[in-house]
Design a protein around this motif. Structure first.
Motif, PDB file in Angstrom:
ATOM      1  N   ILE A 192       0.819  -1.252   0.025  1.00  0.00           N
ATOM      2  CA  ILE A 192      -0.292  -0.059  -0.059  1.00  0.00           C
ATOM      3  C   ILE A 192       0.946   1.092  -0.076  1.00  0.00           C
ATOM      4  CG2 ILE A 192      -0.202   0.187   2.366  1.00  0.00           C
ATOM      5  CD1 ILE A 192      -3.122   0.725   2.161  1.00  0.00           C
ATOM      6  N   GLY A 193       0.406   2.471  -0.451  1.00  0.00           N
ATOM      7  CA  GLY A 193       1.157   3.610  -0.531  1.00  0.00           C
ATOM      8  C   GLY A 193       2.407   3.467  -1.236  1.00  0.00           C
ATOM      9  N   GLY A 194       3.652   3.975  -0.815  1.00  0.00           N
ATOM     10  CA  GLY A 194       4.616   3.678  -1.300  1.00  0.00           C
ATOM     11  C   GLY A 194       5.188   2.266  -1.610  1.00  0.00           C
ATOM     12  N   SER A 195       4.476   1.424  -1.158  1.00  0.00           N
ATOM     13  CA  SER A 195       4.891   0.087  -1.180  1.00  0.00           C
ATOM     14  C   SER A 195       4.130  -0.567  -2.376  1.00  0.00           C
ATOM     15  CB  SER A 195       4.866  -0.778  -0.082  1.00  0.00           C
ATOM     16  OG  SER A 195       5.804  -0.382   0.873  1.00  0.00           O
ATOM     17  N   SER A 227       6.483  -4.409   2.242  1.00  0.00           N
ATOM     18  CA  SER A 227       6.018  -3.588   3.477  1.00  0.00           C
ATOM     19  C   SER A 227       7.172  -3.123   4.160  1.00  0.00           C
ATOM     20  CB  SER A 227       4.855  -4.204   4.463  1.00  0.00           C
ATOM     21  OG  SER A 227       4.902  -3.478   5.232  1.00  0.00           O
ATOM     22  N   LYS A 228       7.530  -1.561   4.237  1.00  0.00           N
ATOM     23  CA  LYS A 228       8.541  -1.320   4.962  1.00  0.00           C
ATOM     24  C   LYS A 228       8.630  -1.653   6.163  1.00  0.00           C
ATOM     25  CE  LYS A 228      12.346   1.865   5.101  1.00  0.00           C
ATOM     26  NZ  LYS A 228      12.628   3.393   5.423  1.00  0.00           N
ATOM     27  N   SER A 229       7.632  -1.307   6.738  1.00  0.00           N
ATOM     28  CA  SER A 229       7.354  -1.155   8.344  1.00  0.00           C
ATOM     29  C   SER A 229       7.233  -2.894   8.460  1.00  0.00           C
ATOM     30  CB  SER A 229       6.439  -0.494   8.802  1.00  0.00           C
ATOM     31  OG  SER A 229       4.990  -1.081   8.196  1.00  0.00           O
ATOM     32  N   GLY A 230       6.650  -3.334   7.727  1.00  0.00           N
ATOM     33  CA  GLY A 230       6.204  -4.971   7.828  1.00  0.00           C
ATOM     34  C   GLY A 230       5.171  -5.099   8.781  1.00  0.00           C
ATOM     35  N   THR A 276       1.919  -3.016   8.446  1.00  0.00           N
ATOM     36  CA  THR A 276       0.852  -2.296   7.904  1.00  0.00           C
ATOM     37  C   THR A 276      -0.373  -3.253   7.828  1.00  0.00           C
ATOM     38  OG1 THR A 276       2.267  -0.690   6.546  1.00  0.00           O
ATOM     39  CG2 THR A 276       0.097  -0.941   5.843  1.00  0.00           C
ATOM     40  N   ARG A 334       7.473   6.644  -0.193  1.00  0.00           N
ATOM     41  CA  ARG A 334       7.033   7.227  -1.250  1.00  0.00           C
ATOM     42  C   ARG A 334       8.345   7.513  -2.138  1.00  0.00           C
ATOM     43  NH1 ARG A 334       6.424  10.321   3.207  1.00  0.00           N
ATOM     44  NH2 ARG A 334       7.159  12.194   3.333  1.00  0.00           N
ATOM     45  N   GLN A 338       0.896  10.700  -4.033  1.00  0.00           N
ATOM     46  CA  GLN A 338       1.324  10.466  -2.551  1.00  0.00           C
ATOM     47  C   GLN A 338       2.782  11.079  -2.182  1.00  0.00           C
ATOM     48  OE1 GLN A 338       2.908   6.510  -1.792  1.00  0.00           O
ATOM     49  NE2 GLN A 338       3.159   6.863   0.349  1.00  0.00           N
ATOM     50  N   GLU A 386       2.010  13.554   0.972  1.00  0.00           N
ATOM     51  CA  GLU A 386       2.620  13.164   2.319  1.00  0.00           C
ATOM     52  C   GLU A 386       3.962  14.081   2.323  1.00  0.00           C
ATOM     53  OE1 GLU A 386       3.619   8.750   2.576  1.00  0.00           O
ATOM     54  OE2 GLU A 386       1.576   8.488   3.185  1.00  0.00           O
ATOM     55  N   GLN A 405       5.636  11.778   7.698  1.00  0.00           N
ATOM     56  CA  GLN A 405       4.211  11.468   7.483  1.00  0.00           C
ATOM     57  C   GLN A 405       3.565  11.060   8.741  1.00  0.00           C
ATOM     58  OE1 GLN A 405       6.318   9.546   5.696  1.00  0.00           O
ATOM     59  NE2 GLN A 405       6.270   7.862   7.138  1.00  0.00           N
ATOM     60  N   VAL A 409      -0.431  10.388   9.294  1.00  0.00           N
ATOM     61  CA  VAL A 409      -0.855   9.491   8.663  1.00  0.00           C
ATOM     62  C   VAL A 409      -1.551   8.450   9.881  1.00  0.00           C
ATOM     63  CG1 VAL A 409      -0.620   7.182   7.236  1.00  0.00           C
ATOM     64  CG2 VAL A 409       0.091   9.510   6.592  1.00  0.00           C
ATOM     65  N   LYS A 456      -4.978   5.397  12.095  1.00  0.00           N
ATOM     66  CA  LYS A 456      -4.585   3.890  12.316  1.00  0.00           C
ATOM     67  C   LYS A 456      -4.965   3.808  13.865  1.00  0.00           C
ATOM     68  CE  LYS A 456      -0.863   3.806   8.967  1.00  0.00           C
ATOM     69  NZ  LYS A 456       0.561   3.807   8.959  1.00  0.00           N
TER      70      LYS A 456
HETATM   71  O1  LIG Z   1       5.557  -0.100   3.549  1.00  0.00           O
HETATM   72  P1  LIG Z   1       4.843  -0.062   4.476  1.00  0.00           P
HETATM   73  O2  LIG Z   1       5.726  -0.034   5.771  1.00  0.00           O
HETATM   74  O3  LIG Z   1       3.592  -1.129   4.852  1.00  0.00           O
HETATM   75  O4  LIG Z   1       4.107   1.490   4.426  1.00  0.00           O
HETATM   76  C1  LIG Z   1       3.078   1.693   3.375  1.00  0.00           C
HETATM   77  C2  LIG Z   1       2.516   2.965   3.467  1.00  0.00           C
HETATM   78  O5  LIG Z   1       1.827   3.240   4.727  1.00  0.00           O
HETATM   79  C3  LIG Z   1       2.043   4.449   5.595  1.00  0.00           C
HETATM   80  O6  LIG Z   1       0.912   4.429   6.419  1.00  0.00           O
HETATM   81  C4  LIG Z   1       2.495   5.705   4.924  1.00  0.00           C
HETATM   82  O7  LIG Z   1       1.513   6.830   5.128  1.00  0.00           O
HETATM   83  C5  LIG Z   1       3.223   5.426   3.538  1.00  0.00           C
HETATM   84  O8  LIG Z   1       4.136   6.259   3.590  1.00  0.00           O
HETATM   85  C6  LIG Z   1       3.661   4.188   3.385  1.00  0.00           C
HETATM   86  O9  LIG Z   1       4.226   4.102   1.973  1.00  0.00           O
END
Ligand SMILES: O=P(O)(O)OC[C@H]1O[C@H](O)[C@H](O)[C@@H](O)[C@@H]1O
Length: 449
Positions: free
Chosen positions: A81-84, A142-145, A147, A206, A285, A289, A417, A420, A424
């Motif tokens: 989602i988003g940048g991913s 997923s960057k954060s892993g 989401t 992003r 985005q 953002e 950001q 955002v 959540k």
């Molecule tokens: O790659 P992720 O950690 O799953 O994040 C996916 C996206 O969701 C977040 O909420 C941010 O607003 C975005 O900047 C990001 O690209």
């Protein structure tokens, strides 16, 4: 080879040339701040010299993994989602035949579908139903892993893939793109032994299309990532210039900021090629953002013309004069199609007979530009010689560099950001996520009022 070009002439009835020229020293300072890493958000500057630092070895590794998916899957689901998500989709849609999904499937050319970018139950149900008799694979990005949207979709897809294809094959056709150490996606990938790629710490979501986040799905779609990176590399070079006249990213950043200071609060990114629809989503985005914070920021919006001239055209021509347009114009289409002549000429279109369809499109574009400028809408134009990987790479880097400069001109941190998180937090409180007990109580009390 030519480069993409920016023309700002049609903004100069609205802002002064002298005022714009006076941005030069400020823009230079912003670029220095980016280069030296002394500004806000300076731990997220990995995108700045990313194109020139990508090695052929890395690209080959991505292509080899893409090949495994291409050989073993009829369908590949890109979960993110988003940048991913948006960068991969932008390039894949721009480079694919518009009717690919209706064409007979070729071996080694999987259909790419997307998930993890919504929580639509029907969407996910219909997707899992469709996949029931398909040999499918998944790229979990997923960057954060952590989401929720992506994790939820991946949970469903992983289970289905393992059930349908067996654990061993699932291990081969599930790939993770995530943090090197943190997050649930990393834990799962390591535990299951998935092939995985790392999203560098210093590249925000992003800005990550030129990392494996974008490059892997794009390669799986059969699109040339070498050329994409080559185009970005070229723009990295071009956009290093210090003067506004030589550096299109600097000029774009300065012009949009000057328009903003003159009451133009909304930027509409325009295309005349429907394949660029998702490119505009990616851009929204990137700019939304990066700049929408501290009570400031141009609102980024987009339209597909001429389609939306028949829906949004009225507003743009005569609504509140707080908008400006930036047109991404593709000079030469990849295919030729001529308007046929017709003996009866019942539709009265014989005056177009023999012309290329693109000639009609270009006159729609020029006519629109003149009308909108007459109607009080400043207009910038980015001309793109052709719609291919190389120029998409140029566009990507151009917009990223301009975004960094523009954010600093606006005096915000373009690389965070924080806003955002608000939705959540509420969603987790409403769903009673462990760790959110206090918030759950507070939100329930608020809803009872
Ligand atoms: O790659 P992720 O950690 O799953 O994040 C996916 C996206 O969701 C977040 O909420 C941010 O607003 C975005 O900047 C990001 O690209």
């Amino acid at each position: 080879m030519e480069n993409i070009k920016l023309c700002i002439e049609k903004t100069l009835d609205f802002i002064s040339k002298e005022k714009l020229a006076s941005y030069e020293s400020n823009v230079k300072a912003c670029m220095e701040t980016l280069e030296k890493g002394t500004g806000l958000g300076n731990d997220f500057l990995g995108w700045l010299h990313l194109p020139s630092s990508i090695t052929q070895e890395h690209l080959n590794d991505l292509k080899a993994t893409a090949q495994v998916l291409r050989e073993n899957c009829e369908v590949v689901i890109v979960a993110g989602i988003g940048g991913s998500y948006l960068g991969a989709r932008a390039v894949i849609e721009a480079m694919s035949n518009s009717f690919l999904w209706l064409q007979e499937k070729k071996a080694g050319q999987p259909t790419i579908l997307f998930a993890g970018h919504n929580i639509g139950e029907d969407y996910l149900y219909e997707l899992t139903e469709f996949l029931k008799d398909k040999k499918f694979g998944v790229i979990n990005i997923s960057k954060s892993g952590t989401t929720t949207e992506t994790a939820l979709a991946f949970r469903l897809l992983k289970k289905q893939c393992e059930e349908q294809r067996g654990k061993e094959m699932a291990r081969k056709v599930i790939v993770a793109v995530t943090d090197a150490k943190k997050g649930a996606a990393r834990v799962t990938a390591d535990k299951e032994g998935y092939k995985s790629f790392i999203i560098p710490d210093n590249v925000g979501g992003r800005f990550s299309v030129l990392t494996p986040v974008g490059l892997l799905p794009i390669a799986v779609a059969g699109i040339d990532i070498d050329q994409l990176v080559a185009g970005a590399r070229k723009m990295e070079e071009v956009c290093a210039a210090e003067s506004l006249t030589e550096n299109p990213a600097a000029l774009y950043a300065a012009t949009r900021n000057e328009l903003y200071r003159n009451g133009k609060k909304i930027e509409i990114l325009v295309n005349f090629q429907p394949k660029l629809h998702y490119f505009m989503e990616w851009w929204k985005q990137l700019y939304g953002e990066s700049e929408g914070k501290d009570g400031k920021g141009i609102y980024p919006s987009s339209v597909d013309f001429s389609t939306d001239l028949h829906s949004m055209g009225q507003w743009i021509q005569e609504g509140e004069r707080t908008i400006f347009e930036t047109v991404v114009s593709v000079e030469t289409p990849n295919h030729e199609l001529h308007v046929p002549s017709d003996e009866e000429n019942l539709d009265g279109l014989n005056f177009l007979a023999g012309k290329r369809v693109d000639e009609v499109n270009k006159m729609a574009e020029l006519g629109t530009q003149l009308a909108h400028v007459d109607g009080g809408v400043p207009n910038m134009r980015i001309s793109v010689p052709a719609l291919n990987e190389y120029y998409l790479g140029q566009l990507i880097y151009f917009f990223e560099k301009a975004c960094g400069i523009s954010g600093y001109l606006l005096e915000v941190n373009p690389f965070n950001q924080p806003g955002v998180e608000a939705y959540k937090k509420n969603m987790f409180a409403l769903l009673n996520k462990p760790g959110y007990e206090k918030e759950s109580e507070a939100i329930q009390a608020r809803l009872k009022k």
